[in-house]
Design an enzyme around this catalytic site. Structure first.
Site, PDB file in Angstrom:
ATOM      1  N   TYR A 129     115.504  36.163  -9.482  1.00 46.93           N
ATOM      2  CA  TYR A 129     114.049  36.343  -9.410  1.00 46.93           C
ATOM      3  C   TYR A 129     113.402  35.635 -10.585  1.00 46.93           C
ATOM      4  O   TYR A 129     113.868  35.755 -11.715  1.00 46.93           O
ATOM      5  CB  TYR A 129     113.669  37.831  -9.438  1.00 46.93           C
ATOM      6  CG  TYR A 129     113.307  38.327  -8.056  1.00 46.93           C
ATOM      7  CD1 TYR A 129     112.271  37.730  -7.342  1.00 46.93           C
ATOM      8  CD2 TYR A 129     113.999  39.377  -7.465  1.00 46.93           C
ATOM      9  CE1 TYR A 129     111.952  38.154  -6.066  1.00 46.93           C
ATOM     10  CE2 TYR A 129     113.680  39.802  -6.186  1.00 46.93           C
ATOM     11  CZ  TYR A 129     112.651  39.193  -5.490  1.00 46.93           C
ATOM     12  OH  TYR A 129     112.338  39.606  -4.231  1.00 46.93           O
TER      13      TYR A 129
ATOM     14  N   ASP B 201      97.203  16.332   3.706  1.00 45.81           N
ATOM     15  CA  ASP B 201      98.469  16.973   4.109  1.00 45.81           C
ATOM     16  C   ASP B 201      99.390  15.868   4.630  1.00 45.81           C
ATOM     17  O   ASP B 201      99.220  15.366   5.736  1.00 45.81           O
ATOM     18  CB  ASP B 201      98.154  18.009   5.206  1.00 45.81           C
ATOM     19  CG  ASP B 201      99.403  18.675   5.763  1.00 45.81           C
ATOM     20  OD1 ASP B 201     100.526  18.181   5.516  1.00 45.81           O
ATOM     21  OD2 ASP B 201      99.248  19.693   6.473  1.00 45.81           O
TER      22      ASP B 201
ATOM     23  N   ARG C 239     114.343  22.433   3.503  1.00 44.68           N
ATOM     24  CA  ARG C 239     113.120  23.022   4.059  1.00 44.68           C
ATOM     25  C   ARG C 239     112.290  23.591   2.930  1.00 44.68           C
ATOM     26  O   ARG C 239     112.814  24.285   2.058  1.00 44.68           O
ATOM     27  CB  ARG C 239     113.484  24.150   5.008  1.00 44.68           C
ATOM     28  CG  ARG C 239     113.721  23.697   6.388  1.00 44.68           C
ATOM     29  CD  ARG C 239     113.496  24.811   7.361  1.00 44.68           C
ATOM     30  NE  ARG C 239     112.441  24.459   8.287  1.00 44.68           N
ATOM     31  CZ  ARG C 239     112.567  23.561   9.249  1.00 44.68           C
ATOM     32  NH1 ARG C 239     113.674  22.853   9.388  1.00 44.68           N
ATOM     33  NH2 ARG C 239     111.577  23.322  10.078  1.00 44.68           N
TER      34      ARG C 239
ATOM     35  N   LYS D 238     110.888  16.524   5.952  1.00 42.84           N
ATOM     36  CA  LYS D 238     110.693  15.601   7.079  1.00 42.84           C
ATOM     37  C   LYS D 238     111.131  14.204   6.623  1.00 42.84           C
ATOM     38  O   LYS D 238     112.328  14.020   6.357  1.00 42.84           O
ATOM     39  CB  LYS D 238     109.245  15.669   7.564  1.00 42.84           C
ATOM     40  CG  LYS D 238     108.881  17.084   8.073  1.00 42.84           C
ATOM     41  CD  LYS D 238     107.518  17.147   8.694  1.00 42.84           C
ATOM     42  CE  LYS D 238     107.209  18.490   9.302  1.00 42.84           C
ATOM     43  NZ  LYS D 238     106.502  19.401   8.408  1.00 42.84           N
TER      44      LYS D 238
ATOM     45  N   THR E 242     105.421  19.051   3.132  1.00 47.27           N
ATOM     46  CA  THR E 242     106.728  19.688   3.258  1.00 47.27           C
ATOM     47  C   THR E 242     107.739  18.741   2.617  1.00 47.27           C
ATOM     48  O   THR E 242     107.435  17.581   2.340  1.00 47.27           O
ATOM     49  CB  THR E 242     107.112  19.927   4.733  1.00 47.27           C
ATOM     50  OG1 THR E 242     106.961  18.697   5.442  1.00 47.27           O
ATOM     51  CG2 THR E 242     106.264  21.000   5.360  1.00 47.27           C
TER      52      THR E 242
ATOM     53  N   GLU F 275     109.538  34.996 -10.838  1.00 50.19           N
ATOM     54  CA  GLU F 275     108.072  34.878 -10.714  1.00 50.19           C
ATOM     55  C   GLU F 275     107.475  34.272 -11.980  1.00 50.19           C
ATOM     56  O   GLU F 275     107.884  34.630 -13.098  1.00 50.19           O
ATOM     57  CB  GLU F 275     107.436  36.260 -10.511  1.00 50.19           C
ATOM     58  CG  GLU F 275     107.333  36.664  -9.071  1.00 50.19           C
ATOM     59  CD  GLU F 275     108.421  37.642  -8.692  1.00 50.19           C
ATOM     60  OE1 GLU F 275     109.520  37.537  -9.245  1.00 50.19           O
ATOM     61  OE2 GLU F 275     108.137  38.492  -7.828  1.00 50.19           O
TER      62      GLU F 275
END
Ligand code: DSN
Length: 427
Positions: free
Chosen positions: A52, A198, A233, A227, A224, A54
């Site tokens: 973790y 985008d 991903r 692609k 993203t 954050e």
């Protein structure tokens, strides 16, 4: 590899093996898909998933993050170099979330956004009424000129001046041409709006200047990473340091974006995915990645030529990037649902897609979207594109002819033997 999984969960193990085999034995032409390198795969499957963290490097809410910080900083520095970005946030989990984080960071609920219409190639998160974006913001859309299949930038400007949006979105999920990002930015500056671009589909092509890179132009760019960029991903946000619309406030644009991601929208970042993003960015910085991206476009153009020789109707008549949109209803008298099904049968994978002025429905539209990133990663070039174009025509003209489909399937299986995939993975 996968030894423990095979023993502990044979059902999931078999699902994975079957899917890997399907990927190996098919011609993957979904424009948004690609094959990551073994190094990217390895980075994803590591104990970094246990952590973790954050916050951001050097400013975490949990202890034990000294190595996680190194990985995230490497990802940020490599992405900056790759795109010429002033500021990068590599934490977004997915493209839609990245867009949501930018909207949350820079807009108020109900603010006006001008973006590309879904049926003309925009994305769900660009204001579809069934998506959070359409529900929470006041959306206006620009489309494409039905005669040319191109975005009419004068129409974008007229609509912007009438609607006076707070944000203009450039970018798409299904548009086969280069974009005039400079003009989008000028229009945004004229009407006092932010310009968010985008580039989820074309990020790899932008990073290598094979198509226009909006990162030095737009206020904010989302993408993203999986692609054309050929990473794991996930997503990232790039932006200018300074806020052009509200300068000299306590938080500059970079800080607003970071705050929009965490704590605005996400909790703990996926550290194994960030490490894999860093690996992919290093790969994309190598000179052969530019050659690869150039080949993606050469292949798409060769495919377009092959289809045009058979009088297939293409939106805008061709392509400048990695994707093509066929009007299969006009060209073959078949709609998207059946086309995807019959192409699946011969191991060619595609997706149905709305096209401008579509006469069908989103679930059974008149269009088929096809792309070349994944098959280019496998090493295919122009001669294979000619062959693939012929297969499309044969199958879509004769969707119920079992013999034709059997013949095409065996030709597909024969051809892909020359383009091995994941040969050295021992599963
Ligand atoms: N689902 C992606 C695509 O196929 O374009 C976009 O999110």
């Amino acid at each position: 590899m996968l030894k423990s999984l095979k023993e502990s969960d044979p059902e999931i193990y078999n699902t994975i093996i079957n899917e890997v085999d399907r990927q190996k034995e098919g011609v993957e032409m979904i424009a948004s898909e690609n094959f990551v390198s073994p190094a990217v795969l390895e980075a994803m499957g590591t104990p970094l998933t246990n952590k973790y963290s954050e916050g951001y490097p050097g400013k975490r809410y949990y202890g034990g993050n000294e190595f996680i910080d190194v990985g995230e900083n490497l990802a940020i520095e490599r992405a900056k170099k790759l795109f010429g970005a002033e500021h990068v946030n590599v934490q977004p989990h997915a493209g839609s979330q990245a867009n949501m984080e930018v909207y949350f960071a820079l807009l108020e609920i109900k603010d006006k956004i001008l973006a590309m219409d879904l049926s003309c190639g925009g994305h769900l998160s660009h204001g579809s009424p069934v998506n959070f974006s359409g529900k929470h913001y006041t959306m206006f859309h620009y489309g494409i000129d039905p005669k040319t299949g191109l975005i009419d930038m004068d129409e974008v400007e007229r609509t912007a001046k009438i609607t006076m949006p707070k944000m203009i979105v450039s970018g798409f999920s299904a548009y086969p041409r280069d974009l005039d990002f400079k003009r989008f930015q000028e229009i945004a500056e004229d009407v006092g709006a932010y310009h968010m671009s985008d580039i989820a589909h074309i990020a790899g092509l932008c990073a290598t200047d094979v198509v226009t890179n909006p990162v030095p132009i737009a206020d904010v760019v989302t993408t993203t990473t999986h692609k054309t960029l050929r990473g794991p991903r996930g997503a990232m946000i790039m932006c200018k340091e300074e806020d052009r619309i509200k300068p000299n406030t306590k938080k500059n644009l970079a800080k607003k974006i970071d705050f929009g991601v965490f704590p605005g929208m996400q909790g703990g970042p996926l550290d194994h995915m960030i490490a894999a993003k860093a690996v992919a960015f290093k790969e994309a910085l190598q000179p052969d990645f530019k050659t690869h991206c150039e080949q993606i476009v050469k292949n798409a153009r060769a495919l377009a030529e092959g289809l045009l020789e058979h009088d297939v109707e293409l939106v805008s008549g061709g392509t400048d990037n990695h994707l093509l949109l066929m009007d299969i209803d006009k060209s073959f008298g078949i709609r998207g649902k059946k086309a995807v099904q019959v192409l699946d049968e011969v191991h060619i994978y595609t997706n149905k897609n709305m096209i401008p002025g579509d006469r069908g429905t989103p679930f059974n539209p008149c269009g088929l979207r096809i792309g070349t990133p994944a098959i280019t990663t496998r090493g295919m070039k122009e001669p294979e594109m000619k062959q693939i174009a012929d297969w499309y025509v044969k199958v879509l003209k004769n969707p119920d002819d079992v013999t034709i489909k059997e013949n095409v399937k065996s030709e597909v299986l024969d051809m892909i033997k020359d383009f091995p995939l994941y040969e050295n993975l021992d599963y």
